[in-house]
Design a protein around this motif. Sequence first.
Motif, PDB file in Angstrom:
ATOM      1  N   ALA A  71      31.696  40.909  51.639  1.00  0.00           N
ATOM      2  CA  ALA A  71      31.498  40.543  50.230  1.00  0.00           C
ATOM      3  C   ALA A  71      30.062  40.826  49.789  1.00  0.00           C
ATOM      4  O   ALA A  71      29.841  41.337  48.684  1.00  0.00           O
ATOM      5  N   GLN A  72      29.089  40.522  50.621  1.00  0.00           N
ATOM      6  CA  GLN A  72      27.692  40.777  50.260  1.00  0.00           C
ATOM      7  C   GLN A  72      27.420  42.270  50.083  1.00  0.00           C
ATOM      8  O   GLN A  72      26.605  42.660  49.262  1.00  0.00           O
ATOM      9  N   SER A  73      28.115  43.113  50.837  1.00  0.00           N
ATOM     10  CA  SER A  73      27.912  44.558  50.706  1.00  0.00           C
ATOM     11  C   SER A  73      28.455  45.096  49.380  1.00  0.00           C
ATOM     12  O   SER A  73      28.079  46.191  48.955  1.00  0.00           O
ATOM     13  N   LEU A  74      29.326  44.326  48.714  1.00  0.00           N
ATOM     14  CA  LEU A  74      29.902  44.757  47.435  1.00  0.00           C
ATOM     15  C   LEU A  74      29.054  44.355  46.234  1.00  0.00           C
ATOM     16  O   LEU A  74      29.296  44.823  45.124  1.00  0.00           O
ATOM     17  N   VAL A  75      28.067  43.474  46.451  1.00  0.00           N
ATOM     18  CA  VAL A  75      27.280  42.924  45.351  1.00  0.00           C
ATOM     19  C   VAL A  75      26.679  44.034  44.504  1.00  0.00           C
ATOM     20  O   VAL A  75      26.126  45.003  45.015  1.00  0.00           O
ATOM     21  N   GLY A  76      26.836  43.887  43.189  1.00  0.00           N
ATOM     22  CA  GLY A  76      26.327  44.852  42.229  1.00  0.00           C
ATOM     23  C   GLY A  76      27.398  45.176  41.212  1.00  0.00           C
ATOM     24  O   GLY A  76      28.457  44.547  41.162  1.00  0.00           O
ATOM     25  N   THR A  77      27.100  46.155  40.379  1.00  0.00           N
ATOM     26  CA  THR A  77      28.028  46.565  39.321  1.00  0.00           C
ATOM     27  C   THR A  77      28.535  47.968  39.625  1.00  0.00           C
ATOM     28  O   THR A  77      27.754  48.853  39.986  1.00  0.00           O
ATOM     29  N   GLU A 109      34.183  48.250  34.222  1.00  0.00           N
ATOM     30  CA  GLU A 109      33.124  47.929  35.171  1.00  0.00           C
ATOM     31  C   GLU A 109      33.519  46.679  35.941  1.00  0.00           C
ATOM     32  O   GLU A 109      34.120  45.753  35.392  1.00  0.00           O
ATOM     33  N   VAL A 110      33.186  46.677  37.218  1.00  0.00           N
ATOM     34  CA  VAL A 110      33.461  45.546  38.092  1.00  0.00           C
ATOM     35  C   VAL A 110      32.132  45.103  38.689  1.00  0.00           C
ATOM     36  O   VAL A 110      31.388  45.924  39.225  1.00  0.00           O
ATOM     37  N   GLU A 111      31.836  43.815  38.560  1.00  0.00           N
ATOM     38  CA  GLU A 111      30.598  43.283  39.131  1.00  0.00           C
ATOM     39  C   GLU A 111      30.954  42.219  40.168  1.00  0.00           C
ATOM     40  O   GLU A 111      31.812  41.371  39.929  1.00  0.00           O
ATOM     41  N   TRP A 112      30.278  42.278  41.307  1.00  0.00           N
ATOM     42  CA  TRP A 112      30.467  41.301  42.381  1.00  0.00           C
ATOM     43  C   TRP A 112      29.192  40.495  42.545  1.00  0.00           C
ATOM     44  O   TRP A 112      28.094  41.061  42.540  1.00  0.00           O
ATOM     45  N   LYS A 113      29.326  39.172  42.686  1.00  0.00           N
ATOM     46  CA  LYS A 113      28.192  38.283  42.965  1.00  0.00           C
ATOM     47  C   LYS A 113      28.579  37.343  44.092  1.00  0.00           C
ATOM     48  O   LYS A 113      29.742  36.947  44.202  1.00  0.00           O
ATOM     49  N   VAL A 114      27.617  36.995  44.921  1.00  0.00           N
ATOM     50  CA  VAL A 114      27.825  36.029  45.990  1.00  0.00           C
ATOM     51  C   VAL A 114      26.738  34.971  45.863  1.00  0.00           C
ATOM     52  O   VAL A 114      25.552  35.293  45.826  1.00  0.00           O
ATOM     53  N   GLU A 115      27.166  33.710  45.768  1.00  0.00           N
ATOM     54  CA  GLU A 115      26.236  32.582  45.709  1.00  0.00           C
ATOM     55  C   GLU A 115      26.727  31.540  46.702  1.00  0.00           C
ATOM     56  O   GLU A 115      27.724  30.859  46.447  1.00  0.00           O
ATOM     57  N   ASP A 153      28.847  30.117  49.410  1.00  0.00           N
ATOM     58  CA  ASP A 153      30.183  30.515  49.864  1.00  0.00           C
ATOM     59  C   ASP A 153      31.105  30.904  48.709  1.00  0.00           C
ATOM     60  O   ASP A 153      32.276  31.190  48.913  1.00  0.00           O
ATOM     61  N   GLN A 154      30.555  30.925  47.494  1.00  0.00           N
ATOM     62  CA  GLN A 154      31.325  31.308  46.312  1.00  0.00           C
ATOM     63  C   GLN A 154      31.120  32.794  45.995  1.00  0.00           C
ATOM     64  O   GLN A 154      29.983  33.271  45.925  1.00  0.00           O
ATOM     65  N   ILE A 155      32.231  33.503  45.804  1.00  0.00           N
ATOM     66  CA  ILE A 155      32.204  34.922  45.454  1.00  0.00           C
ATOM     67  C   ILE A 155      32.834  35.048  44.073  1.00  0.00           C
ATOM     68  O   ILE A 155      33.884  34.456  43.809  1.00  0.00           O
ATOM     69  N   THR A 156      32.197  35.813  43.191  1.00  0.00           N
ATOM     70  CA  THR A 156      32.729  36.011  41.845  1.00  0.00           C
ATOM     71  C   THR A 156      32.881  37.498  41.576  1.00  0.00           C
ATOM     72  O   THR A 156      31.984  38.288  41.863  1.00  0.00           O
ATOM     73  N   GLN A 157      34.032  37.849  41.024  1.00  0.00           N
ATOM     74  CA  GLN A 157      34.306  39.214  40.578  1.00  0.00           C
ATOM     75  C   GLN A 157      34.469  39.162  39.070  1.00  0.00           C
ATOM     76  O   GLN A 157      35.326  38.439  38.555  1.00  0.00           O
ATOM     77  N   PHE A 158      33.617  39.908  38.355  1.00  0.00           N
ATOM     78  CA  PHE A 158      33.716  40.042  36.903  1.00  0.00           C
ATOM     79  C   PHE A 158      34.323  41.411  36.618  1.00  0.00           C
ATOM     80  O   PHE A 158      33.849  42.412  37.151  1.00  0.00           O
ATOM     81  N   ILE A 159      35.330  41.463  35.784  1.00  0.00           N
ATOM     82  CA  ILE A 159      35.925  42.735  35.374  1.00  0.00           C
ATOM     83  C   ILE A 159      35.721  42.862  33.875  1.00  0.00           C
ATOM     84  O   ILE A 159      36.181  42.018  33.110  1.00  0.00           O
ATOM     85  N   ARG A 160      35.000  43.906  33.478  1.00  0.00           N
ATOM     86  CA  ARG A 160      34.701  44.135  32.058  1.00  0.00           C
ATOM     87  C   ARG A 160      35.461  45.371  31.593  1.00  0.00           C
ATOM     88  O   ARG A 160      35.259  46.461  32.125  1.00  0.00           O
ATOM     89  N   ALA A 161      36.340  45.155  30.614  1.00  0.00           N
ATOM     90  CA  ALA A 161      37.160  46.242  30.073  1.00  0.00           C
ATOM     91  C   ALA A 161      37.148  46.135  28.552  1.00  0.00           C
ATOM     92  O   ALA A 161      36.980  45.039  28.002  1.00  0.00           O
ATOM     93  N   VAL A 189      36.955  35.957  38.246  1.00  0.00           N
ATOM     94  CA  VAL A 189      37.582  35.054  39.207  1.00  0.00           C
ATOM     95  C   VAL A 189      36.520  34.662  40.233  1.00  0.00           C
ATOM     96  O   VAL A 189      35.753  35.510  40.694  1.00  0.00           O
ATOM     97  N   THR A 190      36.445  33.366  40.523  1.00  0.00           N
ATOM     98  CA  THR A 190      35.521  32.855  41.531  1.00  0.00           C
ATOM     99  C   THR A 190      36.353  32.232  42.645  1.00  0.00           C
ATOM    100  O   THR A 190      37.313  31.507  42.375  1.00  0.00           O
ATOM    101  N   PHE A 191      35.977  32.528  43.883  1.00  0.00           N
ATOM    102  CA  PHE A 191      36.784  32.076  45.003  1.00  0.00           C
ATOM    103  C   PHE A 191      35.918  31.873  46.238  1.00  0.00           C
ATOM    104  O   PHE A 191      34.760  32.302  46.286  1.00  0.00           O
ATOM    105  N   THR A 192      36.515  31.236  47.225  1.00  0.00           N
ATOM    106  CA  THR A 192      35.930  31.057  48.545  1.00  0.00           C
ATOM    107  C   THR A 192      36.851  31.761  49.525  1.00  0.00           C
ATOM    108  O   THR A 192      38.078  31.639  49.423  1.00  0.00           O
ATOM    109  N   LEU A 193      36.282  32.504  50.455  1.00  0.00           N
ATOM    110  CA  LEU A 193      37.095  33.206  51.447  1.00  0.00           C
ATOM    111  C   LEU A 193      38.022  32.232  52.179  1.00  0.00           C
ATOM    112  O   LEU A 193      37.643  31.093  52.460  1.00  0.00           O
TER     113      LEU A 193
END
Length: 139
Positions: free
Chosen positions: A4-10, A44-50, A52-60, A67-71
């Motif tokens: 998940a951390q490797s995906l961080v960014g837009t 655009e898809v943005e990933w953030k990790v804070e 143990d919480q991971i958030t995926q933002f999808i902008r269309a 969506v925010t989730f925990t593994l």
Amino acid sequence: MSVAQSLVGTWKIDNSESENLEAYLQAIGMKDDMIERAIQSEVEVEWKVEGDQITQFIRAPVKSHSVTFTLNSPFDETLQGGKVFETTYTEEDGKLVKRQIGSPYNCTCSTELIGDQLVETRTCESSPPVSSVRKMNRV
């Protein structure tokens, strides 16, 4: 570093490198007018990790959501069109894997870095199964 951390960014979806997207969207029951917009939209898809919480933002252009989730923790996810799935994200073999259990079909989406692209492979477990690949480039 976690997957998940490797995906961080837009990331921006490269529509020219999508494979079998229309068939996948039909398999999951998306309406024809929505399929056309989904195929042509600049997303655009943005990933953030804070913690143990991971958030995926999808902008269309049509609709954005996040969506925010925990593994490894199942949660109810409501998709466009009102379908509700029990969703669980895990990290497996260098991929972030999303499993959705619901009606009419279960779906799986794996996201991984291949070279400098983010590659998303979605599979609808219909009969026969239908898969699609979308590639994204870092913004």
